[in-house]
Design an enzyme around this catalytic site. Structure first.
Site, PDB file in Angstrom:
ATOM      1  N   GLU A 196     -12.394   5.490  -0.366  1.00 17.43           N
ATOM      2  CA  GLU A 196     -11.730   4.984   0.829  1.00 17.43           C
ATOM      3  C   GLU A 196     -11.698   6.025   1.943  1.00 17.43           C
ATOM      4  O   GLU A 196     -11.600   5.678   3.120  1.00 17.43           O
ATOM      5  CB  GLU A 196     -10.317   4.454   0.529  1.00 17.43           C
ATOM      6  CG  GLU A 196      -9.263   5.492   0.255  1.00 17.43           C
ATOM      7  CD  GLU A 196      -9.158   5.846  -1.212  1.00 17.43           C
ATOM      8  OE1 GLU A 196     -10.071   5.507  -1.973  1.00 17.43           O
ATOM      9  OE2 GLU A 196      -8.151   6.468  -1.595  1.00 17.43           O
ATOM     10  N   GLY A 235     -11.604   3.632  -5.196  1.00 17.72           N
ATOM     11  CA  GLY A 235     -10.630   4.242  -4.307  1.00 17.72           C
ATOM     12  C   GLY A 235      -9.612   3.188  -4.007  1.00 17.72           C
ATOM     13  O   GLY A 235      -9.845   2.015  -4.216  1.00 17.72           O
ATOM     14  N   CYS A 236      -8.459   3.574  -3.581  1.00 14.50           N
ATOM     15  CA  CYS A 236      -7.415   2.565  -3.520  1.00 14.50           C
ATOM     16  C   CYS A 236      -6.231   2.935  -2.656  1.00 14.50           C
ATOM     17  O   CYS A 236      -6.159   4.031  -2.120  1.00 14.50           O
ATOM     18  CB  CYS A 236      -6.857   2.340  -4.916  1.00 14.50           C
ATOM     19  SG  CYS A 236      -8.017   2.566  -6.200  1.00 14.50           S
ATOM     20  N   GLY A 237      -5.293   1.987  -2.613  1.00 20.21           N
ATOM     21  CA  GLY A 237      -4.004   2.229  -1.981  1.00 20.21           C
ATOM     22  C   GLY A 237      -2.912   1.807  -2.943  1.00 20.21           C
ATOM     23  O   GLY A 237      -3.063   0.844  -3.682  1.00 20.21           O
ATOM     24  N   GLY A 264      -3.917  -1.867  -4.403  1.00 25.16           N
ATOM     25  CA  GLY A 264      -5.095  -2.567  -3.907  1.00 25.16           C
ATOM     26  C   GLY A 264      -6.296  -1.688  -4.171  1.00 25.16           C
ATOM     27  O   GLY A 264      -6.244  -0.487  -3.976  1.00 25.16           O
TER      28      GLY A 264
END
Lengths: 530, 386, 243
Positions: free
Chosen positions: A315, B17-19, B188
């Protein structure tokens, strides 16, 4: 040695307590046999001294005749090519060591060198070890009887390619007066006239004249060159519209104008020649002009850290992609360059979903100005495999249209180009080949900065040996020749446009590859029909 | 593409990858799922819509003493899996009640597996295992042996809810707003392997432990083999799974205090250990020597929760973001401050936790403890800014 | 002019900002900001932008000229490869600030996170400066190639810097106010000395600028002891490679 034995009689222990005896006095410099032996035919020698002047490593000198210090010879052949009598022969050093299948002479040399210096061994260019080359085990089909081939001399043959993100479908709309128009917004794409672009080679790793040659050739051919991580030199601004401008971990030369000037903005995550590690342009190669282009003080090291220290997860990459898109107002494709490693398929999928429009896959055969030899030779995977698994993975996930795939790392001929496209690439990038076109002989001493051909150096005496008008012509010749060959190949395959070959693995067969590798490549073994 | 894992590669694992975001009401009060939905929606750009999930605690007060098993069945691909799972379950547990998990059709959520929940108590069969271990065996058994069935939640009075989709959609799908919980966690995801597989979303659970994770575990290979020595089976093909099992091993089985379990997973550097006072140095050295294979290497930020509360932890050089805050008697932890501000505009304190040091919030403790110990004035970095 | 960012996606917000700048607006106030990313990225005009609320990640990346003031906290990635201009944050800020920053000012009243000031570099008359009023985390000034980093430790929240301070440094200078434990500094690459009178005189204008922004007393601040970190060599990895 006699001295040594004398001393031993007086003082049986010579070190470490006896500090008066410097270790070097006792230990001679260990084996350091030169790689090459420089020879010439004395009788034919015209004594013009051209060879002495041409050598970038000052291996030759004049003492009533040409005298060579073979330990300095890099085997680059500049002298030999320039000798009017063609009387120079460079041969492998015939010095003979007992053969050993495990401890090759190369291994022994490396250990001696490291015992001497305690340093990391460096090499230039790409992996030269005899790993299996997949391209050499793939064969292309040809048409016969049941499906006609096409003659490219007579009939149109289309190799134009567009790099960028594409929608997965188009929508049309009707105007009030009944006209059908395109309703889908297609993201920015860059057109190239042939599916070959130039690999990233920074100004700093190569000379400005070499880079100018690449830029001019790219403009003439209607393809792309790549600034690498060295920024964009003033003199190359006229060619910026054909440039991929790189945003690498050192951010050299990166500012808003630079980003807006290029055709594509590329985030460099990795490089095939040195996966997982960073780059290091030593201070002595950072001349005034190099420094100015990179926007750093002259004489300082240009360090490119690995990883990019603002990208520690997928991200974060997405964040940088969109920061660049915002800064360029979404007007140009963003490319992400990665090295081919074991889980390249998953990484590529992540990158596509992170917003990249182009993914540049660099295989383990890729070249470099300097890399630790152990990394260059033992890390990464072949680009043929990487390409196959990435292309297949993206298709399985239904996202192949999101990115164009550019693959690099050991593309040697138009046959490699055709095979790469058949495996799934949209285009290939070449680095070593255009440097060969400028005279490079693959001596792999780029990291010394003394390239006699004026390519991998910043010494003005050397760099002026390349006239970019001539250099760009030679490079353009090469790419034109390959394009003509590619057209012949397409014709023989019964296709008149490159799209029909792209990803068409059915037109490839594997010869001498094991079953599992064939499965991974998605290619049938020779002998299997349709 | 149906996303069933065995259709894909050769057991390769996911990177993502994330939140993440979560909060615990330190005074034990309850709230519904709207706040967590709002918070995770703000982290939309950290995910790619291919996986999201929630964990909620205190949601089954009527069955508080039973283990609530949430099971997903890929009956399309494996028609008998539900039957096989239920048979296995009936052999090993008393099923007090079972029902489909309530959902609503939601745009953005498709190809849903069958979703069921069972409130069970393990039968007292032969052997000296406690209930917890029995349940773990049961869960591992079903996940490993019954092709197509995945138990994705197995704690008492809590539940994990996860799917493929954006967090906002997953939350609506599972009717999150209908639940009342004293602790909520959401995640998420940005997956790259097996993107269509519901069981691959976070949180990963083991009994009442739930873990959501941002990052990639470069030591996964050895963490997995280490856990397998203790009978854990890694079946979810996602590295986060090892986090959940490591916590269960270190905290429940080995009884380590949280601070030391965190030290095992995110150990101090040798330089720093050498500078410690003798007793602590010995302890930290032993932890590294013995739990080397439990060291979770690579960038990570996790929120781990169980019935008592939750903690956040970063890798030892903090390569992933994490912000914590306290306000309204609640501890908040999230990947970005904005996710906290969305649901608590003016917290009493907001700070960035340090690498390798857990931020802990336990229910019933009026003040959360930072760094695993009681709060020390002057150590906090606070900025309550409008 | 004012832009209300309530519920606005970052793309729409940034388009509005760019339009305003293109129209020649000299001052823009953005209110109700929470988490919107990439604000002011790539902006080249001398616009003044006031942000009320919490800007999201990558604020002012590749920026060249504007003055951006955040009236509160900010998140990660501020000033990435910034060329000129200034960013003023009245609260705390996050990780990876000023990555590759080449010029301009980044002034944070409160604490900053990890990996701040990586590969900052000066060039010509571009000399970047980053000042943190509070503390900084590990890896401050990693790979620093030029510019000035200052950490003032004003908030009394523990040691002013974390571990591996200045690792890979090969240019520039870092000033740390207050108590600095030696082991936190990457000694292989960094020379640590008390700041001299001349050094302090040189950095004073920057500190005064900082104090002016936040209404602080520069005299009180400069009374304390300052440390100065400089690279041992402009070639920190020079001996790593064999001939």
């Amino acid at each position: 040695m006699a001295q040594l034995r004398e001393r031993e009689k007086e003082e049986p222990r010579l070190w470490p307590e006896n500090t008066e005896v410097a270790p070097r006095a006792v230990f001679p410099r260990l084996h350091a046999p030169p790689e090459f032996l420089w020879t010439h035919d004395q009788e034919r020698c015209r004594r013009c001294k051209r060879c002495i002047m041409q050598c970038g490593w000052q291996a030759l000198s004049w003492h009533d005749r040409v005298v060579a210090d073979s330990s300095k010879c890099a085997g680059c052949h500049r002298c030999e090519v320039f000798c009017p009598e063609q009387c120079i022969t460079i041969i492998p050093n015939p010095q003979f060591y007992k053969p050993h299948d495990l401890w090759s002479l190369n291994h022994r040399h490396n250990v001696w060198k490291q015992a001497e210096s305690g340093g990391v061994l460096l090499s230039g260019m790409g992996n030269d070890l005899p790993y299996v080359n997949v391209f050499d085990h793939l064969l292309l089909d040809a048409c016969q009887v049941t499906n006609p081939s096409i003659d490219p001399l007579r009939e149109p043959m289309e190799v134009r390619t567009y790099l960028g993100r594409k929608p997965d479908r188009i929508r049309v709309a009707e105007t009030p007066d009944g006209q059908v128009v395109l309703d889908t917004k297609v993201e920015p794409n860059v057109r190239i006239e042939t599916p070959i672009v130039f690999a990233a080679m920074s100004y700093g790793s190569i000379s400005l004249t070499a880079q100018q040659s690449l830029a001019m050739a790219a403009a003439e051919l209607g393809i792309l060159w790549n600034t690498g991580e060295g920024g964009l030199h003033e003199s190359l601004k006229p060619y910026a519209h054909r440039a991929v401008v790189q945003c690498a971990s050192g951010r050299f030369g990166v500012h808003a104008d630079y980003l807006r000037a290029g055709a594509i903005v590329e985030i460099k995550i990795g490089q095939g020649a040195k996966p997982g590690i960073g780059g290091h342009l030593p201070g002595e190669k950072v001349s005034q002009e190099v420094a100015k282009t990179r926007m750093i003080p002259a004489g300082t090291d240009a360090l490119s850290p690995a990883p990019q220290h603002d990208i520690y997860s997928i991200e974060d990459l997405r964040q940088l992609i969109y920061a660049l898109k915002e800064a360029t107002e979404y007007t140009k494709p963003v490319s992400v360059k990665i090295a081919a490693v074991h889980n390249v398929a998953a990484i590529a999928s992540g990158i596509a979903r992170a917003g990249a429009d182009v993914i540049y896959l660099d295989g383990f055969r890729g070249g470099t100005g300097a890399a630790p030899t152990v990394v260059r030779d033992h890390m990464g995977i072949p680009v043929e495999i990487a390409l196959a698994v990435v292309d297949e993975r993206l298709r399985q996930e239904g996202i192949r249209h999101l990115v164009s795939l550019v693959c690099a790392g050991g593309i040697r001929s138009s046959a490699d180009v055709a095979k790469a496209i058949a495996l799934g690439a949209d285009a290939v990038a070449v680095g070593t080949a255009p440097l060969l076109a400028l005279g490079c002989s693959l001596c792999q001493k780029c990291y010394t900065g003394r390239c006699s051909w004026g390519i991998a150096t910043q010494d003005p005496e050397l760099t002026r040996r390349i006239d970019p008008r001539v250099g760009s012509q030679r490079i353009a010749n090469l790419i034109s020749a390959w394009t003509a060959e590619l057209e012949e190949i397409l014709g023989a395959l019964g296709m008149n446009c490159i799209e029909s070959l792209r990803g068409n693995r059915e037109r490839l067969r594997g010869l001498g590859l094991d079953r599992q590798t064939l499965e991974i490549l998605g290619v049938k073994p020779v002998g299997e029909g349709a | 593409m149906n996303g069933f894992p065995s259709d894909f590669d050769r057991g390769a694992r996911n990177i993502s990858g994330c939140g993440l975001t979560g909060f615990v009401h330190l005074d034990g009060s309850f709230s519904d799922g709207r706040a967590i939905l709002e918070s995770i929606a703000l982290l939309h750009d950290r995910a790619n819509g291919l996986g999201a999930g929630f964990a909620a605690y205190g949601i089954y007060p009527d069955f508080a003493d039973f283990y609530a098993l949430h099971i997903m069945y890929y009956t399309h691909q494996r028609p008998e899996c539900r039957q096989q799972a239920e048979t296995a379950l009936a052999q090993q547990a008393h099923i007090e009640h079972q029902e489909p998990i309530p959902t609503r059709p939601t745009a953005g959520i498709s190809d849903a597996p069958e979703l069921w929940r069972y409130f069970v108590r393990p039968l007292q069969l032969s052997g000296a295992q406690g209930d917890d271990d029995r349940v773990i065996s049961m869960v591992m058994d079903i996940n490993h042996r019954v092709d197509g069935a995945y138990v994705f939640s197995s704690g008492k009075n809590m539940g994990a809810f996860k799917a493929v989709g954006h967090a906002e959609d997953v939350g609506r799908f599972y009717r999150i707003e209908d639940y009342q919980a004293y602790m909520w966690v959401a995640h998420g995801r940005f997956p790259t392997n097996t993107p269509g597989w519901w069981a691959g979303a976070h949180p990963f659970t083991m009994l009442d432990w739930a873990v959501v994770h941002n990052g990639e575990i470069s030591s996964y290979g050895i963490n997995k083999r280490y856990l397998e020595m203790f009978g854990y089976k890694c079946t979810m093909r996602t590295d986060t799974e090892v986090m959940a099992y490591l916590l269960d091993l270190l905290l429940r089985k080995h009884g380590l205090p949280l601070r030391l379990a965190a030290a095992a997973m995110a150990p101090r550097f040798w330089d720093a250990i050498d500078r410690l006072a003798p007793g602590e140095r010995e302890l930290q050295t032993a932890i590294r020597q013995i739990y080397g294979s439990a060291h979770v290497n690579g960038p990570f930020a996790i929120i781990a929760s169980n019935s008592r509360g939750m903690f956040g932890l970063n890798d030892r050089i903090k390569l992933r973001p994490m912000v914590a805050a306290r306000g309204n008697n609640t501890l908040y932890i999230a990947s970005e401050e904005a996710a906290i501000r969305a649901i608590c505009a003016h917290p009493d304190a907001i700070w960035a936790p340090r690498a390798g040091e857990p931020v802990v919030g336990e229910v019933g403790q009026a003040q959360e403890s930072e760094n695993g110990t009681t709060e020390r004035a002057g150590e906090r970095r606070t900025q309550a800014v409008a | 002019m004012q832009i209300d960012a309530q519920g606005m996606h970052y793309r729409a917000l940034n388009e509005r900002v760019r339009e305003a700048v293109a129209r020649g607006e000299s001052a823009i106030e953005i209110v109700n900001v929470n988490g919107q990313r990439y604000i002011a990225d790539g902006l080249c005009a001398r616009t003044a932008i006031d942000i009320r609320g919490l800007p999201g990640n990558d604020l002012c990346a590749f920026m060249d000229g504007p003055r951006v003031v955040v009236h509160g906290n900010a998140q990660d990635g501020i000033g990435n490869t910034m060329n000129s201009g200034s960013v003023v944050v009245h609260g705390d800020a996050g990780d990876v600030l000023g990555y590759g920053m080449r010029g301009g000012r980044l002034l944070v009243r409160g604490n900053v996170g990890y990996r701040v000031g990586i590969h900052m570099k000066a060039y010509g008359d571009h000399v970047p400066a980053l000042v943190a009023g509070g503390c900084a985390g590990d890896f401050l000034g990693e790979y620093m190639a030029g510019g000035t980093l200052v950490v003032l430790g004003l908030n009394g929240g523990g040691p002013p810097v974390g571990a591996w301070c200045g690792t890979g440094m090969h240019g520039g200078e870092i000033f740390v106010r207050g108590a600095l434990e030696e082991h936190l500094v990457a000694h292989r690459h960094v020379a640590l000395q008390p700041a001299s009178e001349d050094d302090l005189a040189r950095v004073r204008p920057l500190i005064e600028e900082f104090c002016a922004e936040f209404g602080l007393d520069s005299n009180a601040i400069t009374q304390e002891k300052f440390w100065r970190l400089t690279p041992r060599s402009s070639r920190p990895f020079g001996s790593k490679y064999a001939a």
